[in-house]
Design a protein around this motif. Structure first.
Motif, mmCIF file in Angstrom:
data_model
loop_
_atom_site.group_PDB
_atom_site.id
_atom_site.type_symbol
_atom_site.label_atom_id
_atom_site.label_comp_id
_atom_site.label_asym_id
_atom_site.label_seq_id
_atom_site.Cartn_x
_atom_site.Cartn_y
_atom_site.Cartn_z
ATOM 1 N N THR A 380 69.283 61.821 56.733
ATOM 2 C CA THR A 380 69.019 60.980 57.907
ATOM 3 C C THR A 380 70.238 60.879 58.822
ATOM 4 O OG1 THR A 380 69.602 59.016 56.596
ATOM 5 C CG2 THR A 380 67.280 59.634 56.702
ATOM 6 N N PRO A 384 69.029 63.206 62.986
ATOM 7 C CA PRO A 384 68.441 61.987 63.564
ATOM 8 C C PRO A 384 67.173 62.238 64.371
ATOM 9 C CG PRO A 384 70.322 62.694 64.871
ATOM 10 C CD PRO A 384 70.262 63.608 63.671
ATOM 11 N N ILE A 405 66.006 55.684 55.833
ATOM 12 C CA ILE A 405 65.075 56.293 56.786
ATOM 13 C C ILE A 405 64.752 55.313 57.905
ATOM 14 C CG2 ILE A 405 62.727 57.174 57.050
ATOM 15 C CD1 ILE A 405 62.929 58.251 54.183
ATOM 16 N N SER A 409 66.195 57.110 61.213
ATOM 17 C CA SER A 409 65.215 58.079 61.735
ATOM 18 C C SER A 409 64.232 57.383 62.681
ATOM 19 C CB SER A 409 64.466 58.741 60.571
ATOM 20 O OG SER A 409 65.361 59.410 59.715
ATOM 21 N N LEU A 412 60.875 59.157 63.910
ATOM 22 C CA LEU A 412 59.888 59.549 62.915
ATOM 23 C C LEU A 412 58.492 59.063 63.300
ATOM 24 C CD1 LEU A 412 60.390 61.139 60.299
ATOM 25 C CD2 LEU A 412 60.194 58.980 59.063
#
Length: 453
Positions: A380, A384, A405, A409, A412
């Motif tokens: 992570t 990114p 996460i 992230s 996502l």
């Protein structure tokens, strides 16, 4: 409303600026042409006025509708070019056919070949007779460049053979799920449409190597070929592509179980421009498959060598392979799918991959049972921009991995945590709410959470 107000309201509704070809005409310039409307049917002005050069050659008869002399609606001030290039392109096939039935002028303009370069009949699987669709295709075939006929019941070998002789300008063709067609249809298209560059034949289960050989030999510009679930294809197809399709950039042979590893490596060495390679559910790669692939493909951006069997883990990718992937493809690699092929991968391999490929958008590490929280934490940090992450079967992960996460992230949109036994569903759901773009979450107990867009 008087005629002047009617004219101004029509002009105000026009897009600004109005782009015709490479020339720009603003709404103010359009208004300066001072189109006039007839005061009545018996009092018509027949004097003409010069239009700006970007509206076409010739002179425009002021207030005169050549299609219907008794009509003086506000649409008569709109030049043909404006309707063809700025209004009709926003309509889909159904709306365009409806507009063609409004009047003789719209019927004529709706038939302009520039409006029929891209035809997608997939949304009209029901409600329209097969005869009408066939007539429409034959009438517009000479103008069509991009054609989509997916899941349509009337698509047959006879139809495509008749169409091939007319559609000589085809560049892109989609025949997904056309289960009734045979090799004769593709051979005819390859013969009469040599300009084809992108072809999708997903689940055309009646096709054999004859079709792919015809495409390779007849369409030398072929850049994208999708033959997913064409189970009758063998290594002969790949050998034909390696000999003739030097411009191939995207190839999808997922679920083509008869394709061999040697044929695929031959294709890779000959088609060095390949950027996308999808082999989901194909052969089990050997130990040196990845290293040989890296030597042949220097511009690869997407690779899928995942298994179609979720219950059998077949390891063929190691930490050394991930390290060499990073060295060979680096920041070019954006999508990597290794589902059930990576049971030997550890945190070191994941860290090496993330450090070398910071532009990764999608990563599938399903079945990587040796990857722990430390590996996900480093991933992570290094990547990114991840939008899709699959960690199903990563049984060593705990809630700390989800915290990493959720904190890093932020791009996502899909996260799969199926089978991660140490994760708690409630805690995972609460942490994932911090991801602003998340649309789909698969929890450890296999339940699916969908978030509104």
């Amino acid at each position: 409303m008087d005629t002047d107000d009617e004219q101004r309201s029509c002009i105000a509704a026009l897009p600004s600026p109005i782009c015709l070809s490479s020339i720009t005409l603003t709404a103010k310039e359009f208004e300066s042409a001072q189109f006039q409307f007839p005061a009545s049917d018996s009092q018509r002005m027949c004097s003409d006025v010069e239009l700006p050069a970007c509206l076409g050659r010739g002179r425009y008869v002021r207030g005169m509708n050549l299609w219907n002399p008794l009509c003086h609606c506000t649409c008569t001030i709109l030049p043909d070019e404006l309707i063809i290039f700025r209004l009709f392109p926003w309509l889909d096939i159904g709306d365009l056919l409806a507009a063609a039935s409004v009047c003789r002028r719209f019927h004529f303009l709706a038939g302009d070949k520039t409006l029929w370069r891209s035809v997608d009949l997939t949304p009209y699987r029901t409600g329209v007779s097969n005869i009408d669709m066939s007539k429409l295709l034959f009438a517009r075939a000479p103008s069509i460049r991009n054609l989509k006929l997916c899941r349509l019941p009337f698509v047959s070998t006879k139809l495509l053979q008749d169409l091939a002789g007319r559609a000589s300008q085809l560049r892109e063709l989609h025949l997904c799920f056309a289960v009734g067609i045979t090799d004769d249809a593709i051979v005819a298209l390859a013969q009469f449409s040599p300009l084809l560059e992108r072809v999708s034949l997903e689940q055309c289960v009646g096709l054999t190597d004859v079709s792919v050989v015809a495409l390779a030999q007849g369409c030398r510009r072929l850049a994208k070929l999708d033959v997913r679930r064409c189970t009758l294809l063998t290594g002969r197809s790949l050998l034909a592509l390696s000999q003739s399709s030097k411009h191939l950039e995207h190839f999808n042979a997922s679920h083509c179980v008869a394709v061999t590893e040697e044929a695929l490596l031959t294709l890779s060495s000959s088609c060095s421009r390949l950027r996308t390679l999808r082999l989901h559910g194909c052969f089990l790669p050997s130990r040196n498959f990845i290293s040989r692939l890296q030597l042949a493909l220097l511009h690869l951006e997407e690779l899928d060598i995942s298994s179609s069997n979720p219950f059998v883990r077949q390891s063929c990718v190691s930490d050394a392979d991930l390290l060499s992937m990073g060295r060979a493809w680096g920041s070019r690699l954006v999508r990597l799918t290794l589902f059930n092929r990576c049971s030997h991968i550890t945190d070191d391999g994941v860290t090496a991959l993330g450090s070398a490929c910071p532009q990764l958008l999608s990563l599938d590490l399903g079945g990587a049972s040796k990857v722990t929280n430390a590996g996900i934490d480093q991933l992570t940090i290094c990547c990114p921009r991840l939008t899709s992450l699959r960690l199903s079967g990563c049984i060593a992960l705990t809630d700390d991995a989800i915290v990493s996460i959720a904190n890093r992230s932020k791009q996502l949109s899909q996260l799969d945590l199926h089978g991660c036994a140490l994760l708690r569903a409630e805690s995972t759901h609460r942490q994932c709410r911090q991801l602003p773009l998340l649309r789909k979450l698969i929890l450890p107990d296999s339940s699916i959470v969908s978030y509104a867009s």
